[in-house]
Design an enzyme around this catalytic site. Structure first.
Site, PDB file in Angstrom:
ATOM      1  N   ASP A  13       0.803  -1.039  -0.101  1.00  0.00           N
ATOM      2  CA  ASP A  13       0.092   0.015  -0.013  1.00  0.00           C
ATOM      3  C   ASP A  13       0.863   1.376   0.073  1.00  0.00           C
ATOM      4  O   ASP A  13       0.420   2.138   0.587  1.00  0.00           O
ATOM      5  CB  ASP A  13      -0.919   0.094   1.245  1.00  0.00           C
ATOM      6  CG  ASP A  13      -1.932  -1.177   1.280  1.00  0.00           C
ATOM      7  OD1 ASP A  13      -2.351  -1.591   0.153  1.00  0.00           O
ATOM      8  OD2 ASP A  13      -2.307  -1.726   2.301  1.00  0.00           O
ATOM      9  N   LYS A  16       1.840   2.122  -5.158  1.00  0.00           N
ATOM     10  CA  LYS A  16       2.445   1.574  -6.404  1.00  0.00           C
ATOM     11  C   LYS A  16       1.362   1.779  -7.385  1.00  0.00           C
ATOM     12  O   LYS A  16       1.907   2.289  -8.542  1.00  0.00           O
ATOM     13  CB  LYS A  16       2.558   0.031  -6.323  1.00  0.00           C
ATOM     14  CG  LYS A  16       3.503  -0.317  -5.141  1.00  0.00           C
ATOM     15  CD  LYS A  16       3.635  -1.884  -5.070  1.00  0.00           C
ATOM     16  CE  LYS A  16       2.516  -2.414  -4.469  1.00  0.00           C
ATOM     17  NZ  LYS A  16       2.133  -2.059  -2.994  1.00  0.00           N
ATOM     18  N   GLY A  40      -4.468  -4.248  -3.824  1.00  0.00           N
ATOM     19  CA  GLY A  40      -5.593  -3.382  -3.901  1.00  0.00           C
ATOM     20  C   GLY A  40      -4.695  -2.178  -4.500  1.00  0.00           C
ATOM     21  O   GLY A  40      -4.076  -1.519  -3.521  1.00  0.00           O
ATOM     22  N   HIS A  41      -4.883  -1.798  -5.781  1.00  0.00           N
ATOM     23  CA  HIS A  41      -3.908  -0.791  -5.931  1.00  0.00           C
ATOM     24  C   HIS A  41      -4.900   0.442  -6.605  1.00  0.00           C
ATOM     25  O   HIS A  41      -5.773  -0.007  -7.428  1.00  0.00           O
ATOM     26  CB  HIS A  41      -3.211  -0.840  -7.342  1.00  0.00           C
ATOM     27  CG  HIS A  41      -2.383  -2.311  -6.947  1.00  0.00           C
ATOM     28  ND1 HIS A  41      -1.258  -2.584  -7.857  1.00  0.00           N
ATOM     29  CD2 HIS A  41      -1.746  -2.626  -5.846  1.00  0.00           C
ATOM     30  CE1 HIS A  41      -0.519  -3.728  -7.208  1.00  0.00           C
ATOM     31  NE2 HIS A  41      -0.840  -3.573  -6.041  1.00  0.00           N
ATOM     32  N   GLN A 224       2.186  -5.816  -3.150  1.00  0.00           N
ATOM     33  CA  GLN A 224       2.399  -6.163  -2.084  1.00  0.00           C
ATOM     34  C   GLN A 224       3.930  -5.291  -1.720  1.00  0.00           C
ATOM     35  O   GLN A 224       4.079  -4.279  -2.527  1.00  0.00           O
ATOM     36  CB  GLN A 224       2.654  -7.567  -1.595  1.00  0.00           C
ATOM     37  CG  GLN A 224       1.518  -8.334  -1.335  1.00  0.00           C
ATOM     38  CD  GLN A 224       0.991  -8.765  -2.514  1.00  0.00           C
ATOM     39  OE1 GLN A 224       1.572  -9.655  -3.253  1.00  0.00           O
ATOM     40  NE2 GLN A 224      -0.367  -8.668  -2.681  1.00  0.00           N
TER      41      GLN A 224
HETATM   42  P1  GDP Z   1      -0.646   0.396  -3.637  1.00  0.00           P
HETATM   43  O1  GDP Z   1      -1.152  -0.757  -3.033  1.00  0.00           O
HETATM   44  O2  GDP Z   1       0.840   0.310  -3.350  1.00  0.00           O
HETATM   45  O3  GDP Z   1      -1.054   0.546  -4.937  1.00  0.00           O
HETATM   46  O4  GDP Z   1      -1.163   1.484  -2.581  1.00  0.00           O
HETATM   47  P2  GDP Z   1      -3.067   1.757  -2.327  1.00  0.00           P
HETATM   48  O5  GDP Z   1      -3.717   1.974  -3.562  1.00  0.00           O
HETATM   49  O6  GDP Z   1      -3.281   0.275  -1.513  1.00  0.00           O
HETATM   50  O7  GDP Z   1      -2.943   2.711  -1.157  1.00  0.00           O
HETATM   51  C1  GDP Z   1      -2.369   3.950  -1.375  1.00  0.00           C
HETATM   52  C2  GDP Z   1      -3.340   5.161  -1.385  1.00  0.00           C
HETATM   53  O8  GDP Z   1      -2.820   6.408  -1.043  1.00  0.00           O
HETATM   54  C3  GDP Z   1      -4.474   5.144  -2.309  1.00  0.00           C
HETATM   55  O9  GDP Z   1      -5.743   5.433  -2.079  1.00  0.00           O
HETATM   56  C4  GDP Z   1      -3.947   6.110  -3.264  1.00  0.00           C
HETATM   57  O10 GDP Z   1      -4.943   7.147  -4.082  1.00  0.00           O
HETATM   58  C5  GDP Z   1      -3.481   7.368  -1.983  1.00  0.00           C
HETATM   59  N1  GDP Z   1      -2.062   8.124  -2.509  1.00  0.00           N
HETATM   60  C6  GDP Z   1      -1.030   7.609  -3.306  1.00  0.00           C
HETATM   61  N2  GDP Z   1      -0.136   8.559  -3.485  1.00  0.00           N
HETATM   62  C7  GDP Z   1      -0.657   9.612  -2.568  1.00  0.00           C
HETATM   63  C8  GDP Z   1       0.002  10.650  -2.146  1.00  0.00           C
HETATM   64  O11 GDP Z   1       0.966  11.113  -2.708  1.00  0.00           O
HETATM   65  N3  GDP Z   1      -0.733  11.570  -1.172  1.00  0.00           N
HETATM   66  C9  GDP Z   1      -1.863  11.329  -0.624  1.00  0.00           C
HETATM   67  N4  GDP Z   1      -2.584  11.873  -0.006  1.00  0.00           N
HETATM   68  N5  GDP Z   1      -2.660  10.090  -1.012  1.00  0.00           N
HETATM   69  C10 GDP Z   1      -1.900   9.017  -1.964  1.00  0.00           C
HETATM   70  P1  IMO Z   2      -0.948  -4.078  -2.232  1.00  0.00           P
HETATM   71  O1  IMO Z   2      -0.422  -4.808  -3.554  1.00  0.00           O
HETATM   72  C1  IMO Z   2      -1.054  -4.700   2.135  1.00  0.00           C
HETATM   73  C2  IMO Z   2      -0.909  -8.724   3.902  1.00  0.00           C
HETATM   74  C3  IMO Z   2      -2.247  -9.137   4.501  1.00  0.00           C
HETATM   75  C4  IMO Z   2      -1.571 -10.215   5.517  1.00  0.00           C
HETATM   76  C5  IMO Z   2      -0.620 -10.636   4.709  1.00  0.00           C
HETATM   77  C6  IMO Z   2      -1.181 -11.939   4.297  1.00  0.00           C
HETATM   78  O2  IMO Z   2      -2.168  -3.639  -2.099  1.00  0.00           O
HETATM   79  O3  IMO Z   2       0.345  -3.408  -1.677  1.00  0.00           O
HETATM   80  P2  IMO Z   2      -2.067 -12.703   2.240  1.00  0.00           P
HETATM   81  O4  IMO Z   2      -4.054 -12.738   2.079  1.00  0.00           O
HETATM   82  O5  IMO Z   2      -1.491 -12.041   1.149  1.00  0.00           O
HETATM   83  O6  IMO Z   2      -1.926 -14.427   2.464  1.00  0.00           O
HETATM   84  O7  IMO Z   2      -1.998 -12.057   3.689  1.00  0.00           O
HETATM   85  O8  IMO Z   2      -0.186  -9.669   3.780  1.00  0.00           O
HETATM   86  N1  IMO Z   2      -1.307  -8.063   2.332  1.00  0.00           N
HETATM   87  C7  IMO Z   2      -1.197  -6.878   2.045  1.00  0.00           C
HETATM   88  N2  IMO Z   2      -1.074  -5.652   2.855  1.00  0.00           N
HETATM   89  N3  IMO Z   2      -1.141  -4.637   0.963  1.00  0.00           N
HETATM   90  C8  IMO Z   2      -1.231  -5.648   0.101  1.00  0.00           C
HETATM   91  O9  IMO Z   2      -1.177  -5.534  -1.416  1.00  0.00           O
HETATM   92  C9  IMO Z   2      -1.215  -6.947   0.718  1.00  0.00           C
HETATM   93  N4  IMO Z   2      -1.264  -8.020   0.153  1.00  0.00           N
HETATM   94  C10 IMO Z   2      -1.395  -8.777   1.416  1.00  0.00           C
HETATM   95  O10 IMO Z   2      -2.860  -7.899   5.012  1.00  0.00           O
HETATM   96  O11 IMO Z   2      -0.997  -9.173   6.486  1.00  0.00           O
HETATM   97 MG    MG Z   3      -2.846  -1.514  -1.843  1.00  0.00          MG
END
Ligand code: GDP
Ligand code: IMO
Ligand code: MG
Length: 429
Positions: A13, A16, A40-41, A224
């Protein structure tokens, strides 16, 4: 350096999705190499938000090819749901999307078993996403998994399902006291899924190697993060794949020499979702404030993310195991209002100062983080597009991070939008 891997450097999270969306413009192909729909991206385009679980976010860019490699585990129900969600938002799926024929399938029993296995761990639960990720990779390693190509050959699929159900239904019924899964309904459901995805399926390794030979630019998409890596993360509180850059080679069937550059996405602070040690986690009141400011709720499960200070020990570890060339620092804006910011520079454990991330989980759990404190910049950075215009204290914070983790910064993100980015170095040139 035109082929770039984008990886997470903390516990996932990191943002990416946003960075991959941004760089997709420069790529011809965006290829995902590991994980499954545990990812979840989130990508924000103007006022619209897109959440991706299996499909590379490059799909938002017309004319780009998006690939799901053999290293990914695929839940077809979730994939088809994601395709129709994106089609509903006007995204086209034609010859721009390909699935590896040798990727493994997440079956209904994998999801049931993932949840029950984690629940039955009681206090020691890992807090998985419950998406059947670990149990699918178990079957892959046990050499009983069902692959996409198996599904497309009805005879093979029937045979493999039969063998699997014998074991899985015994486990479900006799060991976990749950209902058995029904062979006929799985057969019917999955054969229908097979017909719906057939046109996307191909030999992704062959396709990608040919494209690379033709000089196409490839973006390798990691899910991840390094601290969730099954080998280099906080084992056993990890996922069941290798999110690190090296896995792009085995997860897509290309030689490691094809990955020319690696970009690590890193949050300006730290978050973690699920269980497991987290040395720099905030106290609960402070954590709640940061969670609100950063909107730190999981994109896959909706769970609140745990939040803490930037940890240079773990990011330095991520820089090393990924061979990172540079960093994309995200969510700098979330720190804008803070009076003070802290960076963890070492761990104190049993009287010693650890400067490198320890493999012993007990040490990660029981260590005391050693912090450097800096003054906050107390200025809105979300509208800044030029590095020189950043407040001096924000620049000092970033500078200290680069010194501590031994990697330069090439991008700074100051908001979820595409434009809310400061570019320091042009990547994929
Ligand atoms: P990922 O799994 O690495 O793709 O990250 P996620 O999408 O799960 O979580 C990142 C969250 O932060 C998302 O809701 C993005 O829209 C938000 N986000 C990304 N970059 C920024 C930033 O620079 N500032 C803020 N405030 N939010 C951001
Ligand atoms: P993105 O790509 C954050 C965490 C789960 C749990 C552990 C194992 O959005 O960054 P699993 O279901 O993979 O066997 O769970 O890994 N986890 C993540 N945490 N971002 C993710 O993906 C994750 N994918 C798995 O919360 O702690
Ligand atoms: Mg994510």
């Amino acid at each position: 350096m035109s082929n770039l891997a984008v990886v997470g450097t903390q516990w996932g999270d990191e943002g990416k999705g946003k960075i991959i969306d941004l760089l997709s413009e420069k790529a011809d192909i965006i290829a995902r190499y590991q994980g499954g729909n545990n990812a979840g991206h989130t990508v924000r385009v103007e006022d619209e938000e897109f959440v991706f679980h299996l499909i590379p976010s490059g799909i938002l860019h017309p004319g780009k090819k998006c690939l799901i490699g053999n290293g990914v585990v695929i839940d077809l129900k979730s994939l088809l749901g994601e395709i129709s969600y994106l089609k509903g938002k006007g995204v086209e799926f034609k010859d721009n999307f390909l699935i590896a024929e040798n990727a493994h399938l997440t079956m209904p029993y994998h999801k049931i078993l993932d949840k029950i296995i984690d629940e039955s761990r009681g206090k020691g639960k890992l807090g998985t996403t419950g998406r059947g990720i670990g149990t699918t990779y178990i079957d892959k390693s046990a050499r009983v998994g069902i692959r996409v190509a198996d599904l497309l050959d009805e005879e093979t699929f029937r045979e493999k399902l039969e063998i699997n159900l014998e074991e899985k239904n015994y486990l479900l019924e006799k060991f976990y006291n749950l209902e058995k899964v029904n062979r006929e309904s799985i057969l019917e459901e999955y054969l229908s899924y097979g017909r719906q995805i057939e046109n996307y399926v191909c030999n992704v390794s062959l396709y990608l190697n040919r494209a690379l030979d033709e000089g196409k630019k490839v973006l390798f998409e990691g899910a991840q993060g390094a601290l969730l890596d099954i080998d280099f993360g906080t084992y056993p509180y990890v996922t069941s794949s290798n999110p690190i850059a090296g896995a792009a080679s085995t997860g897509l069937g290309i030689g490691p020499t094809k990955i020319e550059e690696v970009l690590g996405v890193v949050k300006a602070y730290t978050t973690r979702v699920g269980e497991g040690p987290f040395p720099t986690q905030f106290s609960s009141e402070f954590e709640e404030g940061m969670r609100m400011r950063g909107r730190e709720y999981g994109a896959t499960t909706g769970r609140p993310r745990r939040c803490g200070w930037f940890d240079a020990v773990l990011v330095r570890h991520a820089v090393r195991v990924n061979g990172l060339d540079s960093l994309a620092v995200t969510k700098l804006d979330v720190l804008d209002e803070l009076e003070k910011v802290k960076i963890c520079v070492g761990y104190r454990y049993e009287g010693e100062l650890l400067e490198e991330f320890p493999s012993l989980l007990k040490a990660v759990r029981n260590c005391q983080p050693v912090y450097e404190e800096m003054e906050g910049w107390k200025e809105d950075t979300s509208q800044i597009r030029d590095y020189d215009k950043l407040p001096l204290k924000a620049k000092e914070y970033l500078q200290r991070i680069t010194e501590l983790v031994h990697a330069d910064v090439s991008l700074i993100s100051v908001g979820p939008g595409r434009k809310q980015t400061i570019v320091l170095k042009n990547l994929m040139q």
